[in-house]
Motif scaffolding. Structure first.
Motif, short mmCIF file in Angstrom:
data_model
loop_
_atom_site.label_atom_id
_atom_site.label_comp_id
_atom_site.label_asym_id
_atom_site.label_seq_id
_atom_site.Cartn_x
_atom_site.Cartn_y
_atom_site.Cartn_z
N GLN A 22 0.82 -1.20 0.00
CA GLN A 22 0.00 0.00 0.00
C GLN A 22 0.86 1.26 0.00
N LEU A 69 3.81 1.52 -1.43
CA LEU A 69 4.30 1.70 -2.79
C LEU A 69 3.19 2.22 -3.71
N PHE A 70 1.96 1.73 -3.51
CA PHE A 70 0.84 2.23 -4.32
C PHE A 70 0.67 3.73 -4.10
N ALA A 71 0.77 4.13 -2.81
CA ALA A 71 0.59 5.54 -2.49
C ALA A 71 1.68 6.38 -3.14
N ILE A 72 2.93 5.92 -2.98
CA ILE A 72 4.06 6.67 -3.55
C ILE A 72 3.91 6.75 -5.06
N GLY A 73 3.59 5.61 -5.69
CA GLY A 73 3.43 5.57 -7.14
C GLY A 73 2.34 6.50 -7.62
N GLY A 90 1.50 9.24 -6.48
CA GLY A 90 1.90 10.65 -6.43
C GLY A 90 2.42 11.16 -7.75
N GLU A 97 2.55 10.77 -1.94
CA GLU A 97 1.33 10.68 -2.75
C GLU A 97 0.75 12.06 -3.04
#
Lengths: 479, 427
Positions: free
Chosen positions: B284, B286-290, B292, B327
């Motif tokens: 989650q 990595l999903f948030a960072i991605g 962004g 993000e």
């Protein structure tokens, strides 16, 4: 002691550089893959936080609406099984189909035209909401078509178009399904490949047109000047030998002396085999293309939900580039020989003939309006193709009237209006034939065009489709 | 004049802070009230007050550290506020405590007196850690917290500063002995065995932390600070090299005996094996960072909370606050934050270089290395660069202990830099 401090700082710089590198890797290089990861619910939930626009019928009755639960919007379908193949569904688990998919940008308010309003509203603190789609579907006609198909207990499809505009008045595929119960019935809905309730027969099913294809053959015969409605033929045997191959009439009935109009109305295969042979492959293919075959009709549904009509070989579209055997050309003229068409395509052909030779681009969406009710898009009926000129269309109309008055479509006779039509049956291995009805009404001032496909018809005449089509046309005309 | 420079540095910081609070308020105004704007004003007021205090107590102190800290803590509180307004109120209270302690230390002025009490401070530090191990409560498998009624503190954060002060004093007085080679171990020059004692003790302590607190991050941090400071004191690469090897041996050992360590490493290597279970947090993150991307979703617009207000990433406001920032502010904002941390470290190391006495040099270098290492451990963890281990992001994460302890460290750095300038003028 300063040397080791400087070295420590260099190590720090390297550590932070690796952090920056990793950050860029995730946010730029991997961003797309992370977004598409099936465990990433971001997109789905982001869309669920937006109140989707409604999908309405022409009278503004709701087909798709929303239910709010824990700050998330879930789709509901007040229309039930009335038009699920047109609206499609939008589901967290099963994804999207139909207009829910192809017009997702409008429904979620992310399309450019809608976004303009949304930014203003964000400043004003209004909740974001998608744009509403108002369809061209007329509930009474849609209901009548669905009920009719249901009452005969057969799988099939009905498409009704407005002749002057190309607006889709009804689009039904039976068996239908209730998208409200999608999750509960998912396995069952996917269990039967023959019934296939999720499949939109109106636009996705490609079926052999049989004699209904004679509309195109006749159009080619008249428009090229090769034949006239009163061109004379003589049928003595009820069958004909073409290059060593026998082509039979329905029940091998001999028709004796007759003209082309009689051959059309009675659907005389022997005569049409000769017409096809005379016209040749090139002309037939040319007219197929003129009538929009080999091209995806520009309907608003997702591309993969609208099949292309034409001649298919081994599951692939096969055009005129290959030289066919003359007997294949003769078979093609009577609507066999691997021809495959969608009900939508046949309805468009009827519409073009009824519209004096101008084929309109079919459309489902009448208006798109944002949540203030401001119309941001209005349907603009456009001529898609002009396959034939108006005199050919008039001659064809006469022959189609004859078909109803004294030919294969006699069950479409009604005192309330004059229907013009062509019927067809096409054999299907392992079950009853496909029955077709393609026509329009009123013949003198065409308003609605129709194509009906009934699968597994009880007899070779295909008569089952005729009264059904008549009743749907009457419903459309309000008679 | 350093303080005027500091005041100029505050201008962009104040502008950014005000813009930030306004945008959080604008995007979440349906859920939160206008008090976010008063947070912004309170912030500006508090830091300007500290600026004035510095004018009197340490006029020649470094002019960059306080503005950098202000921006970092503002970004943190802004994000915490966006995630959970109640926690932002608690964090603001801790900020007041931290700044109070900060002011207190500045008023003491002569930090070098600490050199006289290093053993006491060292024992206090170790005692804090031992108390945590004995009386601590376990959160997510790690024993890092001491509970006093409703209040929880993380003694490790204070121990970090205390141990750094102890090491600065101890290494300063023993550095010549430690740097003298008396024997060779497989051809490696080694100091007298008895001076190796502290090295072995520190290694033992770090390893004990790892085993007893179940926390790889804190263990890595303490040992890293120790190695960095020993290296600065002795100028011998032998120490960090041997230390590094010792740490690796310890880590491998821990991996084989401690299930939590084992799991952490496995998740790091294969987060996608169980993305809904063990790998959920990092997946989650990595999903948030991605999500962004380059410019972020915008403050308040990221997908951080469920309808219920629960955070999607567990421990979002503490360990994973950087993922939330990445993000909503994107690569541009997150990179800016990394650069701010690097600048902070740079100023710290520069103060160490400028110092003319061993104790100050070691203290500044120790604080700067600790700061760098802690930032690296948590940012590397949430980005899957290294195995994830729960530790706070200095000045940014939610958590009083960390905030207060870091303000103490900041006060020390400012006092050292002030003294450096005075000494330079004197010579």
């Amino acid at each position: 002691m300063n040397k080791p401090i400087r070295r420590l700082f260099i190590v720090t710089v390297l550590m932070f550089a690796s952090l920056a590198g990793m950050l860029g890797y995730h946010q730029v290089v991997q961003a797309q893959r992370l977004a598409e990861n099936p465990y990433n619910t971001r997109k789905v939930f982001a869309q669920m936080r937006i109140e989707r626009g409604l999908i309405l019928m022409r009278d503004k009755s709701e087909l798709s609406a929303n239910r709010l639960e824990d700050d998330l919007y879930y789709r509901t379908y007040p229309g039930g099984d009335l038009a699920p193949h047109v609206t499609g569904y939008s589901d967290v688990t099963y994804g999207q189909t139909g207009l829910e998919r192809s017009r997702n940008d409008y429904l979620t308010g992310t399309a450019d035209e809608v976004e303009l309003f949304t930014i203003l509203d964000t400043i004003l603190g209004r909740e974001k909401r998608g744009a509403d789609l108002r369809l061209t579907l007329v509930p009474e006609v849609q209901r009548e078509a669905l009920d009719q198909l249901r009452s005969i207990g057969k799988n099939g499809a009905v498409v009704v178009l407005e002749v002057k505009t190309g607006a889709v008045v009804a689009m039904v595929s039976s068996p239908s399904y209730d998208p409200n119960l999608l999750e509960a019935n998912w396995e069952q809905l996917n269990a039967d490949p023959v019934a296939a309730p999720l499949f939109n027969r109106a636009t996705q099913e490609i079926a052999t047109p049989g004699s209904s294809f004679k509309l195109i053959t006749t159009a080619a015969a008249l428009e090229t000047g090769a034949f006239k409605p009163d061109s004379k033929f003589d049928d003595t045997k009820g069958s004909i030998d073409i290059y060593g191959n026998t082509i039979n009439n329905y029940r091998t009935l001999p028709f004796g002396k007759h003209d082309l109009a009689d051959a059309f109305a009675q659907s005389i295969n022997t005569t049409y085999a000769q017409v096809g042979d005379e016209l040749g492959q090139e002309t037939l293919f040319e007219y197929m293309k003129r009538f929009g075959l080999y091209e995806r009709p520009p309907l608003e549904l997702p591309e993969d939900e609208v099949a292309v009509s034409g001649r298919y070989e081994a599951g692939k579209l096969a055009g005129p580039e290959k030289q066919l055997d003359p007997v294949q050309v003769a078979w093609m003229a009577i609507g066999q020989e691997n021809l495959q068409v969608t009900p939508l395509q046949m309805a468009m052909i009827a519409q073009a003939i009824g519209n004096g030779g101008e084929m309109m681009a079919p459309y489902l969406i009448d208006t798109i309006s944002d949540y203030h009710g401001t119309i941001i898009r209005q349907a603009d009926p456009k001529v898609w193709k002009t396959p034939i000129d108006s005199s050919t269309a008039a001659e064809l109309t006469e022959m189609m009237i004859m078909t109803v008055e004294e030919g294969t479509g006699s069950k479409a006779q009604t005192s309330k209006t004059q229907i013009a039509a062509k019927t067809g049956t096409a054999e299907v291995e392992g079950r009853g034939p496909n029955a077709w009805f393609v026509g329009f009404a009123p013949a003198e001032d065409p308003k609605y065009a129709i194509a009906v496909l009934v699968e597994d018809a009880p007899d070779e005449s295909g008569a089952i489709a005729v009264p059904l089509a008549r009743d749907v046309l009457l419903a459309a005309l309000g008679l | 004049m350093q303080r005027n420079r500091e005041l100029v540095n505050f201008i962009p910081v104040v502008i950014l802070m005000v813009i930030g609070f306004i945008s959080v308020y604008a995007t979440r105004s349906s859920q939160i009230d206008a008090s976010s704007l008063s947070y912004g004003l309170l912030f500006v007021g508090l830091y300007l007050l500290m600026h004035v205090l510095l004018r009197f107590t340490a006029p020649d102190a470094d002019p960059y550290l306080l503005p950098i800290t202000a921006l970092l803590s503002a970004m943190g509180i802004m994000m915490i506020y966006r995630i959970n307004p109640d926690q932002a109120a608690a964090q603001t209270t801790w900020l007041l405590v931290g700044l109070g302690l900060f002011a207190g230390i500045l008023l003491l002025r002569d930090y070098r007196k600490l050199d006289d009490y290093i053993y006491l401070l060292g024992i206090l530090g170790v005692a804090a850690l031992v108390a945590t191990i004995v009386f601590g409560t376990e959160v997510n498998g790690a024993r890092l917290w001491l509970r006093f009624g409703d209040m929880q503190i993380q003694p490790g954060e204070f121990a970090k500063i205390l141990v750094t002060i102890f090491l600065a004093g101890y290494l300063n007085s023993h550095r010549e002995l430690l740097a003298t080679t008396t024997w060779h171990f497989f051809g490696i020059p080694m100091p007298a065995a008895k001076y190796l004692g502290p090295l072995v003790t520190m290694w033992g302590l770090s390893f004990a932390l790892l085993l007893l607190m179940n926390d790889l991050g804190t263990s890595m941090l303490f040992f890293g600070i120790f190695l960095a400071m020993t290296y600065v004191a002795t100028n011998r690469a032998t120490y960090p090299i041997i230390g590094g090897i010792l740490f690796l041996v310890g880590a491998v050992l821990a991996y084989s005996v401690k299930a939590t360590v084992h799991t952490r490493v496995d998740i790091w290597l294969n987060p996608w094996d169980d993305p809904m279970g063990k790998g959920y947090q990092i997946a989650q993150s990595l999903f948030a960072i991605g999500d962004g991307g380059l410019f972020g979703t915008g403050l308040g617009k990221g997908y951080l909370l469920l309808g219920s207000g629960e955070t999607i990433i567990p421990a979002l406001e503490t360990d994973f606050i950087f993922s939330a920032i990445a993000e909503e502010l994107g690569l541009v904002g997150a990179l800016a934050m990394i650069i701010l941390f690097l600048l902070f470290c740079y100023r710290g190391f520069k103060i160490a270089v400028d110092s003319d006495d061993g104790f100050s040099k070691l203290l500044a270098a120790g604080i700067a290395s600790g700061f760098a290492l802690q930032t690296f451990i948590i940012l590397g963890g949430v980005m899957k660069l290294i195995p994830l281990t729960g530790i706070t992001l200095p000045f940014v994460s939610y958590g009083g202990s960390s905030l207060v302890a870091n303000f103490v460290a900041l006060a020390l750095l400012l006092l050292i830099s002030n003294r450096n300038a005075a000494a330079r003028r004197a010579s």
